[in-house]
Design a protein around this motif. Structure first.
Motif, PDB file in Angstrom:
ATOM      1  N   UNK B  82       0.851  -1.191   0.000  1.00  0.00           N
ATOM      2  CA  UNK B  82       0.000   0.000   0.000  1.00  0.00           C
ATOM      3  C   UNK B  82       0.884   1.238   0.000  1.00  0.00           C
ATOM      4  N   UNK B  83       0.318   2.341  -0.468  1.00  0.00           N
ATOM      5  CA  UNK B  83       0.946   3.654  -0.365  1.00  0.00           C
ATOM      6  C   UNK B  83      -0.124   4.626   0.108  1.00  0.00           C
ATOM      7  N   UNK B  84       0.198   5.415   1.114  1.00  0.00           N
ATOM      8  CA  UNK B  84      -0.680   6.485   1.567  1.00  0.00           C
ATOM      9  C   UNK B  84       0.137   7.753   1.698  1.00  0.00           C
ATOM     10  N   UNK B  85      -0.254   8.810   0.996  1.00  0.00           N
ATOM     11  CA  UNK B  85       0.537  10.051   0.986  1.00  0.00           C
ATOM     12  C   UNK B  85      -0.381  11.248   1.210  1.00  0.00           C
ATOM     13  N   UNK B  86      -0.118  11.952   2.291  1.00  0.00           N
ATOM     14  CA  UNK B  86      -0.930  13.110   2.676  1.00  0.00           C
ATOM     15  C   UNK B  86      -0.133  14.385   2.504  1.00  0.00           C
ATOM     16  N   UNK B  87      -0.796  15.469   2.150  1.00  0.00           N
ATOM     17  CA  UNK B  87      -0.083  16.742   2.035  1.00  0.00           C
ATOM     18  C   UNK B  87      -0.939  17.892   2.557  1.00  0.00           C
ATOM     19  N   UNK B  88      -0.247  18.888   3.077  1.00  0.00           N
ATOM     20  CA  UNK B  88      -0.920  20.069   3.633  1.00  0.00           C
ATOM     21  C   UNK B  88      -0.154  21.317   3.209  1.00  0.00           C
ATOM     22  N   UNK B  89      -0.888  22.362   2.836  1.00  0.00           N
ATOM     23  CA  UNK B  89      -0.254  23.617   2.440  1.00  0.00           C
ATOM     24  C   UNK B  89      -0.805  24.104   1.122  1.00  0.00           C
ATOM     25  N   UNK B  90      -0.399  25.312   0.718  1.00  0.00           N
ATOM     26  CA  UNK B  90      -0.929  25.892  -0.522  1.00  0.00           C
ATOM     27  C   UNK B  90      -0.689  25.017  -1.753  1.00  0.00           C
TER      28      UNK B  90
END
Lengths: 184, 348
Positions: B82-90
Motif C-alpha cells: 500500500x501507499x498512503x501520501x498526505x499533504x498540507x499547504x498551498x
C-alpha cells in the motif's frame, strides 16, 4: 561510546584486495567435508536464503559465483527511508576440508521516490564503493559501509550454518504431538 | 454499456498477456514500513511587480511563501503493498482543488504473478513529465503541459511486463481528474506503454480518454546519456469532449551536473492553446485560445544532503498581443513575462 566502537569495527570488516577494491573475504576450515558436499550445500543455501540472487556459470569447476543486491536504509527503526541499493558479486570456492568466499564489486545506485510513492533506482547513476568518497557525503559513505559489512558478515554466518548441516534437505516440521486425556 | 465495454476490454487485455509476467512495481519486497516526504518553501519575484505566469504553484509574488508538507507511508508484505501520501499547504490546495482534500496517493497493489500487478485507488496521474511533489521535478515552477493536464486519477489498473524493456498498463478511471469520486461514472480509459530502448533511456506512451474527461495523448521520455547529462522530453495534445479547445505542446529538459552538488537545467517549452467553438466554457492556464507561448526556464539544483536549493529564472513570451494576458509593471498589456524564484526543498 560502545556503539561507535562497534560501528567502526563493523566497517573494518571490509578489506582492500589486490585490485584496490573493497572485499569481504573469509577462508573457513571444515574438516571431514568434501568439495562436492560444499558445492551442494552452497547451492541449497543460495536457493533458500537468497532466491533473488543471480548465479552465473563459473569458469572454475569447484566454485559458484553470482550477483545480488541489498537496500541501503536510513532513519529510525519504526519507519525507514530507502536511500538506494548496493549491488555486489559473490564468489564461493571449495576444496576438500575447506572453502572460501568473498563479496566484492559493491556499487551504490541511489533511489528516488516516483510519482506513485515507489522507491525506484535512478537510472545511469552508479557509484562504486571505492569512489564513494568523491561522490557521496562522509556520513552516507560510513552508513553504507557499515550496512554492507553487516550484510556480508550475515551472508558468511548463514553460509557456515548451511555448510555444517548434516543434510542439505529442508528440515521438516514434526507433527504436533497429540495429547490423549483418556489414559493417564 | 460503455462501462461494461471498458471492463471487458480491460479484462481481455489483461488475460491475453497473462502467460508471461514480470514485476514492474519496484517496491521493496523485504522493506520495512517506509516513511517518505518533503517540505518546500520559496520566494518569487515577477519583474512586473505582480504575478503573471499562470502555471501551478509558486503563485505568490514578492513573498516568502510555503509549498506543502508531504508525508507518505508505504509497506510491502509478500505480494501486497500500500501507499498512503498526505499533504498540507498551498501546494496541496492547488494540486487537489477540492476543499479539504489532502491525499496525493492512496492505493493498494497486488502482484498477481511475478509480471502482472493490479492497483486500485487514487494515484498520481500516469500522464506527463512533471509531478506535484517538488522532489520529483527539476524545475520549481511548472510547465503549461503539466498545469493543464491531469494531476491524479482514481481508478483500477493492471500492469504487465513483457520483459525488462517493455511493459503495458491499462486501466479504467473515474470520469473526472483530480477528484476522489466520480461525477457520473468510471468512464475514462487509460493506458501506458513503457519502452526502454537502451539502458538508462525510458519512454512512456500514454493515453487517457473518456466522454467526460476528454482525450489526451502524451509522450514522456528521459535519457541519462552520461552520468552528468540527462535529456528529457514531453509532448502532449489534449482535446475536451465538446466545443473544441484543449492544447498541444512540447517541452525539452536538458540537464547537466557541473559538480557533485550543482546541476544546471533548462526547460524549453512550446505550448499552444487550441481554438474553441461558440458556447465553450473551456478555460486553460496559458495564452488565450488560438495563441501560443514559448517558456524558457533556467534552473539550478544545489544539493546539500537532503536539502536542495533551487534558484530559477523564467521568461515566457506569447506569440501575439491578442492572445496574451500578461501585463507589465504599469499594468499595460504585453506579450512577455519574466520571474525569479528561489526555492528550498527538503526531502526525507
Amino acid at each position: 561510546m560502545l556503539a561507535v566502537k562497534s560501528a567502526v569495527a563493523q566497517k573494518d570488516l571490509l578489506s582492500i584486495d589486490e585490485h584496490n577494491k573493497y572485499i569481504y573475504y573469509q577462508v573457513v576450515q571444515q574438516p571431514g567435508l568434501t568439495a562436492d558436499t560444499f558445492q551442494n550445500r552452497t547451492a541449497y543455501f543460495l536457493k533458500i536464503n537468497y532466491p533473488k540472487n543471480k548465479v552465473n556459470k563459473s569458469e572454475i569447476p569447484e566454485s559458484i559465483t553470482g550477483t545480488g543486491k541489498l537496500l541501503m536504509l536510513t532513519g529510525i527503526s519504526a519507519a525507514k527511508h530507502i536511500d538506494g541499493e548496493v549491488t555486489y558479486t559473490f564468489n564461493i570456492e571449495y576444496k576438500d576440508q575447506k572453502y572460501r568466499y568473498w563479496l566484492t564489486d559493491f556499487v551504490f545506485t541511489p533511489y528516488y521516490v516516483d510519482r506513485y510513492g515507489n522507491s525506484v533506482p535512478q537510472p545511469g547513476i552508479d557509484v562504486t564503493l571505492e569512489n564513494g568518497a568523491a561522490k557521496l557525503e562522509k556520513g552516507q559513505l560510513n552508513n553504507y559501509s557499515i550496512q554492507i559489512s553487516n550484510y556480508s558478515k550475515q551472508f558468511g554466518d548463514r553460509l557456515k550454518q548451511y555448510m555444517l548441516m548434516v543434510s542439505s534437505a529442508p528440515i521438516k516440521n514434526d507433527k504436533k504431538k497429540v495429547i490423549t486425556t483418556k489414559d493417564w | 454499456m460503455k462501462k461494461k465495454f471498458l471492463l471487458l476490454l480491460l479484462a481481455a487485455s489483461a488475460f491475453s498477456y497473462a502467460s508471461k509476467a514480470q514485476d514492474t512495481v519496484k517496491t521493496t519486497a523485504d522493506a520495512p514500513l517506509v516513511l517518505y516526504g518533503s517540505v518546500d518553501t520559496y520566494y518569487k519575484d515577477d519583474l512586473s511587480g505582480h504575478a503573471n505566469i499562470p502555471t501551478s504553484f509558486a503563485s505568490d509574488n514578492n513573498s516568502i511563501s510555503i509549498g506543502m508538507i508531504d508525508l507518505g507511508l508505504k509497506k510491502t508484505v509478500g505480494n501486497a503493498s500500500f501507499v498512503g501520501e498526505l499533504s498540507f499547504g498551498p501546494r496541496n490546495d492547488q494540486s487537489v482543488p477540492t476543499s479539504g482534500y489532502h491525499i496525493q496517493n492512496l492505493y493498494v497493489s497486488y502482484n498477481l504473478t511475478s509480471k502482472l500487478s493490479a492497483t486500485a485507488g487514487y494515484m498520481s496521474t500516469f500522464i506527463g513529465y512533471e509531478v506535484i511533489s517538488p522532489t520529483g521535478n527539476f524545475n520549481y515552477s511548472t510547465s503549461y503541459l503539466f498545469t493543464n493536464g491531469p494531476f491524479q486519477n482514481a481508478g483500477f489498473k493492471l500492469t504487465y511486463a513483457f520483459s525488462d524493456k517493455v511493459s503495458l498498463m491499462a486501466g479504467i478511471f473515474n470520469d473526472e481528474w483530480n477528484a476522489y469520486t466520480s461525477v457520473h461514472d468510471v468512464s475514462t480509459f487509460g493506458a501506458q506503454l513503457t519502452i526502454t530502448p537502451v539502458k538508462n533511456w525510458t519512454a512512456y506512451l500514454n493515453v487517457a480518454t473518456g466522454p467526460t474527461s476528454g482525450t489526451e495523448f502524451d509522450l514522456t521520455t528521459a535519457y541519462q546519456i552520461t552520468t552528468a547529462f540527462k535529456l528529457g522530453l514531453n509532448a502532449a495534445t489534449f482535446s475536451p469532449s465538446h466545443y473544441g479547445g484543449g492544447f498541444s505542446g512540447v517541452a525539452l529538459y536538458p540537464q547537466l551536473a557541473v559538480s557533485k552538488v550543482v546541476t544546471l537545467g533548462l526547460r524549453e517549452e512550446y505550448f499552444k492553446a487550441k481554438t474553441v467553438d461558440a458556447g465553450s466554457n473551456y478555460v486553460l492556464a496559458g495564452p488565450l485560445p488560438g495563441g501560443s507561448v514559448l517558456g524558457s526556464t533556467l534552473t539550478a539544483n544545489i544539493k546539500t544532503g537532503p536539502l536542495t536549493f533551487i534558484p530559477e529564472v523564467r521568461l515566457d513570451k506569447v506569440n501575439k498581443q491578442e492572445y496574451s494576458e500578461f501585463t507589465n509593471s504599469s499594468l499595460a498589456p504585453t506579450t512577455s513575462a519574466s520571474q525569479f524564484v528561489l526555492a528550498a526543498v527538503y526531502a526525507f
